[in-house]
Design an enzyme around this catalytic site. Structure first.
Site, PDB file in Angstrom:
ATOM      1  N   ASN A   1     -26.177   4.401  41.995  1.00 24.21           N
ATOM      2  CA  ASN A   1     -24.778   4.802  41.820  1.00 24.21           C
ATOM      3  C   ASN A   1     -23.867   3.993  42.743  1.00 24.21           C
ATOM      4  O   ASN A   1     -24.226   3.680  43.878  1.00 24.21           O
ATOM      5  CB  ASN A   1     -24.586   6.310  42.010  1.00 24.21           C
ATOM      6  CG  ASN A   1     -25.084   6.857  43.316  1.00 24.21           C
ATOM      7  OD1 ASN A   1     -26.018   6.347  43.903  1.00 24.21           O
ATOM      8  ND2 ASN A   1     -24.456   7.920  43.793  1.00 24.21           N
TER       9      ASN A   1
ATOM     10  N   GLU B   1     -20.027   4.080  44.052  1.00 30.19           N
ATOM     11  CA  GLU B   1     -18.823   4.925  44.127  1.00 30.19           C
ATOM     12  C   GLU B   1     -17.576   4.117  44.464  1.00 30.19           C
ATOM     13  O   GLU B   1     -17.631   2.914  44.731  1.00 30.19           O
ATOM     14  CB  GLU B   1     -19.066   6.040  45.155  1.00 30.19           C
ATOM     15  CG  GLU B   1     -20.190   6.964  44.701  1.00 30.19           C
ATOM     16  CD  GLU B   1     -20.369   8.192  45.575  1.00 30.19           C
ATOM     17  OE1 GLU B   1     -19.769   8.264  46.673  1.00 30.19           O
ATOM     18  OE2 GLU B   1     -21.117   9.093  45.140  1.00 30.19           O
TER      19      GLU B   1
ATOM     20  N   GLU C   1     -27.638   5.715  36.363  1.00 34.76           N
ATOM     21  CA  GLU C   1     -28.184   5.510  35.018  1.00 34.76           C
ATOM     22  C   GLU C   1     -27.323   4.536  34.217  1.00 34.76           C
ATOM     23  O   GLU C   1     -27.839   3.687  33.493  1.00 34.76           O
ATOM     24  CB  GLU C   1     -28.243   6.843  34.249  1.00 34.76           C
ATOM     25  CG  GLU C   1     -29.173   7.881  34.846  1.00 34.76           C
ATOM     26  CD  GLU C   1     -28.478   8.803  35.850  1.00 34.76           C
ATOM     27  OE1 GLU C   1     -27.603   8.330  36.603  1.00 34.76           O
ATOM     28  OE2 GLU C   1     -28.826   9.989  35.872  1.00 34.76           O
TER      29      GLU C   1
ATOM     30  N   CYS D   1     -24.016  10.371  31.310  1.00 35.79           N
ATOM     31  CA  CYS D   1     -25.224   9.530  31.273  1.00 35.79           C
ATOM     32  C   CYS D   1     -26.127   9.903  30.111  1.00 35.79           C
ATOM     33  O   CYS D   1     -26.772   9.045  29.510  1.00 35.79           O
ATOM     34  CB  CYS D   1     -25.967   9.601  32.599  1.00 35.79           C
ATOM     35  SG  CYS D   1     -25.046   8.769  33.907  1.00 35.79           S
TER      36      CYS D   1
HETATM   37  N1  THU Z   1     -24.861  10.644  40.036  1.00 31.36           N
HETATM   38  C1  THU Z   1     -25.676   9.733  39.436  1.00 31.36           C
HETATM   39  O1  THU Z   1     -25.707   8.558  39.819  1.00 31.36           O
HETATM   40  N2  THU Z   1     -26.453  10.159  38.412  1.00 31.36           N
HETATM   41  C2  THU Z   1     -26.496  11.442  37.960  1.00 31.36           C
HETATM   42  O2  THU Z   1     -27.179  11.714  36.976  1.00 31.36           O
HETATM   43  C3  THU Z   1     -25.778  12.493  38.660  1.00 31.36           C
HETATM   44  C4  THU Z   1     -24.763  12.025  39.626  1.00 31.36           C
HETATM   45  C5  THU Z   1     -24.012  10.184  41.151  1.00 31.36           C
HETATM   46  C6  THU Z   1     -22.544  10.152  40.860  1.00 31.36           C
HETATM   47  C7  THU Z   1     -21.968  10.248  42.242  1.00 31.36           C
HETATM   48  O3  THU Z   1     -21.928   8.946  42.824  1.00 31.36           O
HETATM   49  C8  THU Z   1     -22.970  11.076  43.013  1.00 31.36           C
HETATM   50  O4  THU Z   1     -24.172  11.041  42.240  1.00 31.36           O
HETATM   51  C9  THU Z   1     -22.551  12.510  43.213  1.00 31.36           C
HETATM   52  O5  THU Z   1     -22.176  13.106  42.015  1.00 31.36           O
END
Ligand code: THU
Length: 163
Positions: free
Chosen positions: A64, A66, A77, A117
């Site tokens: 992820n 941000e 994902e 996702c």
């Molecule tokens: N996040 C993901 O990368 N995948 C998921 O399936 C759930 C959430 C990330 C998004 C954000 O950067 C952090 O987790 C908190 O929500």
């Protein structure tokens, strides 16, 4: 007037730990756990990693990413799927392992992909016409294996609806 009632159900596997799954799957889980360290998550401190293995044997990871403007951030994902679309267009995905390191708490409950996702995973399955097995975990604890990503998205919207 009487309604007809429909029921949706699916089966998935639950394992007590990484020691209980096959060597191929545990390798993928370990790669996803390692990929959490590539995450850029200074706002949530929730580091998500994903690793795909493709029909051609290639492994590709995502994490992820941000942003100070929160909605700009992208889940692991979808970072992974976007990379795959570029690196190996139309190559089917056998499995994706997804894990997370929660810097504020525990990481022992299998991660459940967010709704956006799930939609993106379903699109990829339709695009290459092959189900994606999901292997969900945290840094330790139970592991869930879902045979097909789109099973997590009942009554979904897809390209078929646009015809
Ligand atoms: N996040 C993901 O990368 N995948 C998921 O399936 C759930 C959430 C990330 C998004 C954000 O950067 C952090 O987790 C908190 O929500």
């Amino acid at each position: 007037m009487s309604a007809s009632i429909h029921k949706y159900s699916f089966e998935y596997e639950e394992y007590d730990s990484i020691d209980a799954i096959s060597p191929t799957n545990s390798h993928l889980v370990n790669e996803a756990r390692k990929a959490t360290q590539l995450s850029y998550a200074p706002y949530s401190n929730f580091l998500v990693g994903a690793c795909a293995v493709l029909n051609n044997g290639e492994f590709v990871v995502g994490s992820n990413q941000e942003n100070a403007s929160y909605p700009v951030g992208i889940c692991a994902e979808r970072v992974l799927l976007a990379s795959l679309g570029q690196l190996f267009p139309n190559e089917p995905i056998v499995s994706i392992a997804i894990s997370y390191d929660n810097l504020k708490g525990k990481s022992d409950k299998p991660l459940s992909p967010c709704g956006m996702c799930r939609q993106a995973l379903q699109e990829y399955e339709n695009r290459v016409n092959q189900p994606i097995r999901l292997i969900l975990s945290g840094m330790d604890g139970k592991i869930f294996i879902i045979p097909q990503a789109s099973m997590l998205l009942p009554l979904s919207f897809s390209g078929d609806d646009l015809k």
